[in-house]
Each structure stands twice: as C-alpha cells, then as structure tokens.
Design a protein around this motif. Structure first.
Motif, PDB file in Angstrom:
ATOM      1  N   LEU A 177      -7.600   0.135   2.211  1.00  0.00           N
ATOM      2  CA  LEU A 177      -6.814  -0.981   2.762  1.00  0.00           C
ATOM      3  C   LEU A 177      -5.778  -0.538   3.790  1.00  0.00           C
ATOM      4  O   LEU A 177      -4.993   0.374   3.549  1.00  0.00           O
ATOM      5  CB  LEU A 177      -6.073  -1.684   1.610  1.00  0.00           C
ATOM      6  N   ASP A 178      -5.768  -1.220   4.921  1.00  0.00           N
ATOM      7  CA  ASP A 178      -4.624  -1.180   5.838  1.00  0.00           C
ATOM      8  C   ASP A 178      -4.007  -2.577   5.783  1.00  0.00           C
ATOM      9  O   ASP A 178      -4.578  -3.540   6.295  1.00  0.00           O
ATOM     10  CB  ASP A 178      -5.091  -0.843   7.262  1.00  0.00           C
ATOM     11  N   PRO A 179      -2.858  -2.725   5.107  1.00  0.00           N
ATOM     12  CA  PRO A 179      -2.321  -4.073   4.876  1.00  0.00           C
ATOM     13  C   PRO A 179      -1.894  -4.772   6.159  1.00  0.00           C
ATOM     14  O   PRO A 179      -1.986  -5.998   6.274  1.00  0.00           O
ATOM     15  CB  PRO A 179      -1.120  -3.834   3.961  1.00  0.00           C
ATOM     16  N   ILE A 180      -1.358  -4.017   7.117  1.00  0.00           N
ATOM     17  CA  ILE A 180      -1.201  -4.504   8.499  1.00  0.00           C
ATOM     18  C   ILE A 180      -1.591  -3.352   9.403  1.00  0.00           C
ATOM     19  O   ILE A 180      -0.903  -2.330   9.450  1.00  0.00           O
ATOM     20  CB  ILE A 180       0.243  -4.927   8.839  1.00  0.00           C
ATOM     21  N   ASP A 181      -2.708  -3.501  10.074  1.00  0.00           N
ATOM     22  CA  ASP A 181      -3.093  -2.514  11.069  1.00  0.00           C
ATOM     23  C   ASP A 181      -2.617  -3.049  12.416  1.00  0.00           C
ATOM     24  O   ASP A 181      -2.816  -4.221  12.730  1.00  0.00           O
ATOM     25  CB  ASP A 181      -4.614  -2.336  11.072  1.00  0.00           C
ATOM     26  N   GLY A 182      -1.943  -2.184  13.175  1.00  0.00           N
ATOM     27  CA  GLY A 182      -1.397  -2.623  14.454  1.00  0.00           C
ATOM     28  C   GLY A 182       0.031  -3.120  14.285  1.00  0.00           C
ATOM     29  O   GLY A 182       0.402  -4.177  14.796  1.00  0.00           O
ATOM     30  N   THR A 183       0.822  -2.349  13.553  1.00  0.00           N
ATOM     31  CA  THR A 183       2.224  -2.721  13.305  1.00  0.00           C
ATOM     32  C   THR A 183       2.956  -3.055  14.604  1.00  0.00           C
ATOM     33  O   THR A 183       3.714  -4.016  14.670  1.00  0.00           O
ATOM     34  CB  THR A 183       2.939  -1.541  12.623  1.00  0.00           C
ATOM     35  N   LYS A 184       2.691  -2.262  15.631  1.00  0.00           N
ATOM     36  CA  LYS A 184       3.405  -2.487  16.900  1.00  0.00           C
ATOM     37  C   LYS A 184       2.991  -3.817  17.521  1.00  0.00           C
ATOM     38  O   LYS A 184       3.822  -4.522  18.082  1.00  0.00           O
ATOM     39  CB  LYS A 184       3.157  -1.321  17.852  1.00  0.00           C
ATOM     40  N   ALA A 238      -4.682   3.097   0.055  1.00  0.00           N
ATOM     41  CA  ALA A 238      -3.989   2.190   0.965  1.00  0.00           C
ATOM     42  C   ALA A 238      -2.836   2.898   1.661  1.00  0.00           C
ATOM     43  O   ALA A 238      -2.363   3.945   1.212  1.00  0.00           O
ATOM     44  CB  ALA A 238      -3.497   0.967   0.201  1.00  0.00           C
ATOM     45  N   GLU A 239      -2.390   2.294   2.768  1.00  0.00           N
ATOM     46  CA  GLU A 239      -1.426   2.982   3.628  1.00  0.00           C
ATOM     47  C   GLU A 239      -0.033   3.111   3.009  1.00  0.00           C
ATOM     48  O   GLU A 239       0.624   4.137   3.161  1.00  0.00           O
ATOM     49  CB  GLU A 239      -1.318   2.249   4.975  1.00  0.00           C
ATOM     50  N   GLU A 240       0.420   2.057   2.324  1.00  0.00           N
ATOM     51  CA  GLU A 240       1.827   2.059   1.892  1.00  0.00           C
ATOM     52  C   GLU A 240       1.987   2.534   0.446  1.00  0.00           C
ATOM     53  O   GLU A 240       1.060   2.443  -0.348  1.00  0.00           O
ATOM     54  CB  GLU A 240       2.420   0.648   2.033  1.00  0.00           C
ATOM     55  N   ASP A 241       3.197   3.039   0.134  1.00  0.00           N
ATOM     56  CA  ASP A 241       3.530   3.299  -1.268  1.00  0.00           C
ATOM     57  C   ASP A 241       4.940   2.796  -1.530  1.00  0.00           C
ATOM     58  O   ASP A 241       5.671   2.462  -0.600  1.00  0.00           O
ATOM     59  CB  ASP A 241       3.379   4.788  -1.613  1.00  0.00           C
TER      60      ASP A 241
HETATM   61 MG   LIG Z   1      -0.839  -0.374   8.693  1.00  0.00          MG
END
Ligand SMILES: [Mg+2]
Ligand SMILES: Nc1ncnc2c1ncn2[C@@H]1O[C@H](COP(=O)(O)O)[C@@H](OP(=O)(O)O)[C@H]1O
Ligand SMILES: [Mg+2]
Ligand SMILES: [Mg+2]
Length: 394
Positions: A179-186, A116-119
C-alpha cells in the motif's frame, strides 16, 4: 521543447463533479475499448482473488474519500503553499489506517500481511498526540459517511494498530498487501494528481492492483480538458483478467487498453512532475532519440500508470537520480494495471520488475513503460542514451 504540465481541472473536485449517472456517463469517455488480442484468454488464476479485489476496491475508495476531504480543506485554507506538512501527514496516516481496517474487516479469515509506506512511531510520542486525535476523527467521520462501515468507531489505539499493520517486510512467500496510502504527496499538496495505490503479492508476484486517482479526469488527459470534465478514476486489474476503469463514485467499469501506436511520432510520454524524482533531461534525450515529437506530460504519482493503461499516452520514463532506491508500493499497483491493459513495464535493462525482494525494488537504473510494439525501440533508445551519458561523464 514546450512542456505540458497536467493539472487536475477542476483542482478541487466539487462533490457534484464526482457524480456520474449510469451508462450515460460512459458516452463521455474517450477511453478505448479492448481492441487488440494481446492478452491471452483469462487463465484459471483469474477465477481467484475475486473477494480480495472487491475488498481492495472498497478499501481504496473509502480512503480516497478521506484524502479528498483533507485536500479540499488544505486548498481552502491555503496551507498547501506553506511548508507545513501536517495535513498531508494526517491524510497519509488516515488513508493507511482506513485501508488496513477495511481489508481486515472484509477478509477476516485470511492471515493479514501489509507492506505500507507509513508507520505510527511519530504518533506514539507526546508531540504526536494532537495529530493522532485528528486522524482518528477523520477516520471515524469517513467511516460514518461510508456505505458499509457507518457503525464502526475506532479508538486512537485502533488507529495506531491499523497503521502498524503495514510493517510487513513482504517477500517471496505467501500473500502480502502492498500500500501507498497517498502516492504523489507533492501533487496532493499542490492540488494536482495523487493516487491511493494498493496491490496484492502472492508468492512474490503482483496478482491484483487498484489505483484510486481522485483528481484524474475520466476522459483522456491528452484532450484539452475543461473545468466541466468529471474527475475521479478507479483503475483495477487482476492477473489474467485485464484492466478496468470506473468512476470513483461506483458507476459501471469499462475495460481499458494501452495505446496501440507503433509510431513514436504519434506517442506522447509521461514523467514525474518533480525533477527531483526523475531526470527530465535524460528522458528528453531518450524520447528524441526514439522520434517522439510531443512534449512530455508531467504528472505526479501512479496516476501515470493509470493514464497510460487507457491509452492517454504511450510511454512513461522514470530515471531517479543516483542512489535512490525505488520502493515496491510506488509501482506494484501501477505495474499490474498497465500489464493487464496490454503494456510492458521493465527496468532500463529490459528486466521485469521484481516485487519479491522485500520493501525495495532492486533495479537496473530506471523504469520504462510502454506498449509491446514500442518496447524494443524504446529499450534501444534507453541503452544508447545511457551509454552516451556514461561516455560524456568520463
Ligand atoms: Mg505515499
Ligand atoms: N529522490 C527521489 N527519486 C525518485 N523518487 C522519489 C524521490 N523522492 C521521493 N520519491 C518517490 O516518488 C514518489 C512520487 O512519484 P512521482 O514522482 O511519480 O510523483 C513518492 O511517493 P510518495 O508521494 O508516496 O512519497 C516517493 O516515493
Ligand atoms: Mg509513493
Ligand atoms: Mg511519501
């Protein structure tokens, strides 16, 4: 060329806009039903991954609720116009923690690996304490209001652990969630499109994918949409079993299929809203060479894959600037959603994307997506355009 910026309308989905009732809601859909026999009959593998898909849909839907809540607060407080990124960080972490929690809870007997993207490293230091408290509260509030997990209460430590489940390196052996928990942050910050993107790799192959797109209209985005359009789509696909879309509120799913157009003059194309993420000039050159007449439709996130899977547009072009390395969570779910809807996803050399190499995709230049009919001519236009670009930069 005029440019078509897709905005989510309404920008802040009011809860009442997300409610559709029964089958009636589907008369509202312009989405086409499966019409082409492009996919082979369901393979034996479509019999498996049933409980994994159910778990993934639950996880993405619960996480979408958290994101919607944060985006509403963000827009109402107008923080999105400032450069303060913390509310997004809160939503990213919260979404990742929730997906991780739900998958573990739903699939307790399976070994659990998540890429996943975040840590959590920024949350473990003193200055991250307050943010962590906010995330934990958000996660618990979302669980308390959910249908299945209202009895759950996570501590700060549980949240950190759930986020850090995402540290897996993936690879070609065994099963890994991506997992990308939020894709398209911008897009999330602007009040536009974003997606919660979850996929499962089995022996390096994407076998299922779920895309929750809380701001995507349920009708085609190529229609003129109004503030009355319902938003909130959940796309899901399982290998050999096709792609479906349902409203995020849980009404019945509908099978979807990519556009059947063979004529580039009838095709519209998607690209990133952000010019920093994809070279808009190059996409325009390719589209022109192919004979596309319509202006680009610029949308954030893997909502592009979802929209393409139901035929809103026929082509998606992504050409990052030199040196950028694509990550698997930015494409895994979108890729299977499009392929199972009858589409094709390749790099600029025509090779299928390889998700078995760890956290990054090793790519030849860019990513192109379209239907099977248009792919040969698109590939030709891409190769010619890249060649011309090379010559002109000599
Ligand atoms: Mg993301
Ligand atoms: N310079 C760059 N070139 C290409 N993609 C980039 C980029 N910087 C960020 N991205 C990726 O583009 C994703 C958004 O895709 P899109 O441009 O289609 O909206 C981001 O996902 P996150 O928002 O999850 O970080 C991020 O991974
Ligand atoms: Mg992303
Ligand atoms: Mg990011």
């Amino acid at each position: 060329m005029a440019i078509n910026y897709l905005r989510a309308v309404p920008k802040i989905p009011h809860p009442s806009n997300l409610k559709l009732t029964g089958l009636h809601s589907f008369s509202f859909f312009k989405t086409r039903r499966v019409s082409l026999p492009i996919r082979a009959a369901a393979t034996s593998s479509s019999m498996s991954y049933e409980k994994e898909l159910a778990a993934a849909k639950k996880a993405a839907s619960v996480a979408a609720r958290l994101c919607q809540k944060v985006q509403q607060a963000l827009l109402q407080s107008d923080v999105h116009s400032k450069s303060d990124k913390s509310p997004v960080t809160v939503a990213d972490y919260g979404s990742q923690a929730l997906v991780s929690f739900v998958l573990e809870r739903e699939l307790p007997t399976e070994s659990f690996s998540l890429v996943a993207e975040e840590d959590s490293s920024d949350l473990r230091i003193d200055s991250g304490r307050e943010t962590l408290e906010r995330i934990t509260k958000l996660v618990n509030d979302t669980l308390a209001n959910s249908d299945y997990y209202s009895d759950s209460n996570l501590t700060n430590e549980d949240v950190l652990r759930a986020i850090d489940n995402g540290k897996s390196e993936g690879g070609s052996c065994g099963r890994h969630w991506v997992l990308d928990p939020i894709d398209g942050t911008k897009g999330f910050l602007r009040g536009d499109q974003y997606a919660i993107a979850l996929a499962l790799l089995d022996e390096g192959r994407v076998v299922l994918g779920v895309l929750a797109c809380p701001n995507l209209p349920l009708t085609s985005i190529s229609n003129q949409h109004s503030s009355h359009d319902k938003v909130g789509c959940l796309f899901f696909a399982k290998v050999g079993a096709g792609t479906y879309m349902q409203p995020l509120d849980g009404s019945s799913p509908l099978k979807v299929h990519v556009s059947a157009t063979e004529n580039p003059e009838d095709a519209s194309f998607f690209e990133s809203y952000e010019a920093a993420h994809s070279m808009h000039d190059l996409s325009s050159t390719i589209a022109k060479k192919l004979g596309v007449k319509a202006p680009p439709v610029r949308i954030d996130s893997q909502a592009k894959y979802g929209a393409l899977s139901r035929g809103d547009g026929a082509i998606y072009l992504r050409f990052p600037h030199k040196g950028y390395r694509e990550k698997i969570w930015d494409h895994a779910a979108g890729c299977i959603v499009v392929i199972e809807a009858g589409g094709v996803v390749t790099d600029a050399a025509g090779n299928p994307l390889d998700f078995s190499k760890g956290r990054y995709l090793d790519l030849e230049t860019g990513i192109i997506v379209t239907n099977q009919k248009l792919m040969p001519s698109l590939l030709k236009a891409v190769k010619e355009s890249l060649e011309e670009e090379k010559v002109s930069s000599l």
